[in-house]
Design an enzyme around this catalytic site. Sequence first.
Site, short mmCIF file in Angstrom:
data_model
loop_
_atom_site.label_atom_id
_atom_site.label_comp_id
_atom_site.label_asym_id
_atom_site.label_seq_id
_atom_site.Cartn_x
_atom_site.Cartn_y
_atom_site.Cartn_z
N ASP A 1 0.67 -1.16 -0.17
CA ASP A 1 0.09 -0.07 0.05
C ASP A 1 0.87 1.24 0.00
OD1 ASP A 1 -2.53 -1.66 0.28
OD2 ASP A 1 -2.09 -1.56 2.37
N HIS B 1 5.01 27.25 -2.54
CA HIS B 1 4.86 25.81 -3.01
C HIS B 1 3.34 25.57 -3.55
CE1 HIS B 1 5.84 21.80 -3.58
NE2 HIS B 1 5.45 21.14 -2.57
N ASP C 1 10.42 21.73 -0.44
CA ASP C 1 9.78 22.09 -1.79
C ASP C 1 9.28 23.15 -2.04
OD1 ASP C 1 10.16 19.23 -2.10
OD2 ASP C 1 7.94 18.54 -2.15
N ASP D 1 15.96 21.61 -3.25
CA ASP D 1 14.98 20.71 -4.10
C ASP D 1 15.30 20.58 -5.36
OD1 ASP D 1 12.61 19.48 -5.18
OD2 ASP D 1 11.49 21.52 -5.00
N HIS E 1 -2.61 22.25 -14.68
CA HIS E 1 -1.80 22.20 -13.69
C HIS E 1 -0.49 22.90 -13.91
CE1 HIS E 1 0.44 19.90 -10.64
NE2 HIS E 1 1.19 19.41 -11.52
N GLY F 1 4.63 22.66 -8.63
CA GLY F 1 4.88 23.34 -7.33
C GLY F 1 6.59 23.25 -7.04
N HIS F 2 7.41 22.92 -8.05
CA HIS F 2 8.82 22.85 -7.70
C HIS F 2 9.54 23.79 -8.45
CE1 HIS F 2 8.28 19.27 -5.49
NE2 HIS F 2 7.14 19.01 -6.29
N ASP G 1 1.79 -2.99 4.33
CA ASP G 1 0.72 -3.89 3.53
C ASP G 1 -0.52 -4.12 4.54
OD1 ASP G 1 -0.78 -5.68 2.04
OD2 ASP G 1 1.03 -7.12 2.15
#
Length: 555
Positions: free
Chosen positions: A51, A143, A165, A197, A366, A369-370, A443
């Site tokens: 997961d 950011h 970031d 970053d 979009h 943010g970097h 998991d």
Amino acid sequence: MRKRPEHIIRIIPLGGLNEIGKNMTVVEVDDEIVVIDCGLAFPEDEMLGIDLVIPDVSYLVKNKEKVRALILTHGHEDHIGAIPYVLRDLNIPIYGTKLTLGLVEIKLMEFGIDLNSVKLFTVKAGDVISFNNMRVEFIRTTHSIADSVAIAIHTPLGAIVHTGDFKVDFTPIEGEPIDLIRFAELGKQGVLALLCDSTNAERPGFTLSEKTVGATFDRIFSQAQGRVIVATFSSHIHRVQQVINSAEKQGRKICVLGRSMVNVVNKALELGYLKMPDGMLIDVDELENYPPNKIVLITTGSQGEPMSALSRMASAEYKKVGIIPGDVVIISAAPIPGNEKFVNRVINDLFRQGAQVIYEDIDDIHVSGHACQEEIKLIHNLTRPKYSVPVHGEFKHLIHHAKLAMELGEKNVFILENGKVLEITKDSAKVVGSVQAGNVLVDGLGVGDVGNVVLRDRRHLAQDGLFIVVLTIDSSTRDVIAGPEIISRGFIYIKEAEPLIEEAKKVIKDVLYFCRKNDITEPNAIKVILKDNLKNFLFERTRRNPMIIPIITEI
């Protein structure tokens, strides 16, 4: 006269290098440690059934008496997502800005962790917290989420600056622009090391302002004849605010779907980071009271997550809301590397349901943010570090970032790996070894109980299937009382492969005869011989290597 002990600084990334996500960096000054961020990552394709992936914090657990604080740069999952898991072994003070800690609280409550048992301290840009050998300063940045900060750790040897970031956005959705003046002041004072970053280090130029997305939303919302459905990250508060702004201009109501999106929007409204007119937010049960052209849905699922609201809507499995022909679906995010096929599957399913789908490849819905190359150069030029350590990114990103730094005249650039120890003294900096680091796999409810052996078995099963042999043997005579019975899963369909099964049974009987003739009676020894012979036989006949499991019962 007694010589004063030399100060030693160690910078140890535990996550976020040579990968996307799972960000965690240790800064150790003499006998004190602060940790920057505690994030998670999405599993890679070969991590079957996994997961989430979180950092290995064994080094911190072994040195917990030295750890003073966990410092958070912002509230994205790849920077805070592992906190509930790490707190089980390391309940240390956590410092972050108001929104960041608000998102942390949501995560802790989801895990059933009592907030009173966790030491959370709210800070703001400009604040400084002090320990024995270091002071931690918070610096305002911009950011794709509000309340982001960079970190300056002031040590006896100089400042270590960690950007977190960031991008240089002069027209942010909320708050003030990045505090470039403070970065410049630190540069004049002398920056010992810059951890910057690297995510967009391949991209030339500057990253566009978040506000450019708002103009696209305005155009799409004004043209849409039916409902507008926007999928984005739940923590992308700036993007959500722009959806609200565009919806308000068109007189549309807002409905929020997806547990994490509902929680984050409610928390952001409560803390004042989202602004929405009274009566604009409606519940999912109220949707039928409004015509489609008066509705905007904000939902999770921008990465194609199978259980997200958007994925279930696309596959017609979401009971509360279905896709209506004429819906305009905006996927306002870029796929995280490795998630492309999941996102594409959702897009295809949405088209099949009759929706118009707008995504990054076809419209400007979009922005990253970097920081891109020119912004990275700007931070380097302002801080003028003695040592540079590119962070946050795959190896290619780190390499591009290192080249940028060297083009600016920097000579001491270190490309590290997770677990590597960069040791800095008054006169030098060098990699001196490594500590335990890597992936801890989550998991279900299991944390770390799935390792390489289990993953190897899962890959084996996925590729070639399972071949089980069941036998019952008389313990005294060694005769076969029952069997051999053969069970196949994911290897062959037994009803259509009877000749192969009969041949396999003959191989099994030959092995049992061989074992009895040579006085081999130990069940484990018989199993090994059975597996070896069946493996050779099945590969010769099928060119496949199923997992072979002999089950021998003695009575």
